[in-house]
Scaffold this motif. Sequence first.
Motif, mmCIF file in Angstrom:
data_model
loop_
_atom_site.group_PDB
_atom_site.id
_atom_site.type_symbol
_atom_site.label_atom_id
_atom_site.label_comp_id
_atom_site.label_asym_id
_atom_site.label_seq_id
_atom_site.Cartn_x
_atom_site.Cartn_y
_atom_site.Cartn_z
ATOM 1 N N ARG A 45 25.752 17.966 71.659
ATOM 2 C CA ARG A 45 26.462 16.698 71.820
ATOM 3 C C ARG A 45 25.634 15.682 72.598
ATOM 4 N N SER A 46 24.926 16.149 73.633
ATOM 5 C CA SER A 46 24.160 15.237 74.488
ATOM 6 C C SER A 46 22.977 14.610 73.752
ATOM 7 N N VAL A 47 22.469 15.271 72.710
ATOM 8 C CA VAL A 47 21.356 14.686 71.953
ATOM 9 C C VAL A 47 21.837 14.008 70.672
ATOM 10 N N GLY A 48 23.143 13.860 70.529
ATOM 11 C CA GLY A 48 23.699 13.108 69.410
ATOM 12 C C GLY A 48 23.739 13.859 68.097
ATOM 13 N N ALA A 49 23.840 15.169 68.137
ATOM 14 C CA ALA A 49 23.856 15.968 66.909
ATOM 15 C C ALA A 49 25.259 16.207 66.386
ATOM 16 N N SER A 50 26.252 15.525 66.907
ATOM 17 C CA SER A 50 27.633 15.825 66.532
ATOM 18 C C SER A 50 28.049 15.198 65.208
ATOM 19 N N GLY A 51 27.197 14.373 64.591
ATOM 20 C CA GLY A 51 27.569 13.741 63.337
ATOM 21 C C GLY A 51 27.301 14.591 62.117
ATOM 22 N N ALA A 52 26.513 15.638 62.257
ATOM 23 C CA ALA A 52 26.153 16.480 61.118
ATOM 24 C C ALA A 52 27.336 17.333 60.678
ATOM 25 N N VAL A 53 27.460 17.500 59.359
ATOM 26 C CA VAL A 53 28.462 18.399 58.805
ATOM 27 C C VAL A 53 27.709 19.642 58.360
ATOM 28 N N LEU A 54 28.031 20.771 58.975
ATOM 29 C CA LEU A 54 27.268 21.988 58.748
ATOM 30 C C LEU A 54 27.942 22.913 57.751
ATOM 31 N N LYS A 55 27.144 23.420 56.838
ATOM 32 C CA LYS A 55 27.618 24.409 55.875
ATOM 33 C C LYS A 55 27.658 25.780 56.535
ATOM 34 N N THR A 56 26.610 26.121 57.274
ATOM 35 C CA THR A 56 26.561 27.370 58.012
ATOM 36 C C THR A 56 26.033 27.108 59.413
ATOM 37 N N ALA A 57 26.471 27.910 60.358
ATOM 38 C CA ALA A 57 25.978 27.857 61.735
ATOM 39 C C ALA A 57 26.105 29.257 62.310
ATOM 40 N N GLU A 58 24.993 29.758 62.850
ATOM 41 C CA GLU A 58 24.985 31.089 63.451
ATOM 42 C C GLU A 58 24.204 31.048 64.758
ATOM 43 N N ILE A 59 24.582 31.939 65.667
ATOM 44 C CA ILE A 59 23.897 32.089 66.941
ATOM 45 C C ILE A 59 23.493 33.558 67.061
ATOM 46 N N SER A 60 22.308 33.788 67.610
ATOM 47 C CA SER A 60 21.809 35.152 67.715
ATOM 48 C C SER A 60 22.307 35.826 68.987
ATOM 49 N N SER A 61 21.973 37.086 69.092
ATOM 50 C CA SER A 61 22.197 37.811 70.341
ATOM 51 C C SER A 61 21.377 37.150 71.435
ATOM 52 N N VAL A 62 21.807 37.342 72.660
ATOM 53 C CA VAL A 62 21.045 36.874 73.811
ATOM 54 C C VAL A 62 20.190 38.049 74.273
ATOM 55 N N VAL A 63 18.891 37.794 74.452
ATOM 56 C CA VAL A 63 17.974 38.856 74.880
ATOM 57 C C VAL A 63 17.323 38.472 76.204
ATOM 58 N N LEU A 64 16.965 39.475 76.978
ATOM 59 C CA LEU A 64 16.274 39.257 78.249
ATOM 60 C C LEU A 64 14.796 39.041 77.942
ATOM 61 N N LEU A 65 14.315 37.831 78.153
ATOM 62 C CA LEU A 65 12.943 37.475 77.813
ATOM 63 C C LEU A 65 11.980 37.745 78.961
#
Length: 127
Positions: A45-65
């Motif tokens: 939202r802060s970078v103005g990406a809220s206007g896109a209409v997404l067909k798919t959206a996925e988030i990965s597992s969180v890993v300890l880097l």
Amino acid sequence: MLKYLLLGLAAFSLSGCQPPAPESVLASQRPPTAAVRKEYVNLARSVGASGAVLKTAEISSVVLLDPGAKIYAFCVRMRETRIQQRLQVSGYALRDGKIIDASTYDSRCNDKRLRWYDFPELRSMRS
């Protein structure tokens, strides 16, 4: 904030290829928490990406880097419904619950051992 995010993206894109994540990193995989999901949505939202209409959206597992610095990493992949049908994949570094770095098309996000989860909060994001 946007300036630092863009500088981080530029630095990572110029850094060249990145090796796949080692097994020890992938062994630390945990599903993304609601706080991690919310942090990413707030960043988008802060970078103005809220206007896109997404067909798919996925988030990965969180890993300890980086165990010493307590830096975690996760990836987000999405596809817009408009003309551009290309899959966009980005990697993010997280410390103390805040995103501290980002890279577009991070090669570590293509590791087949990484688990992915549906990200409805991102698909339903509106400005």
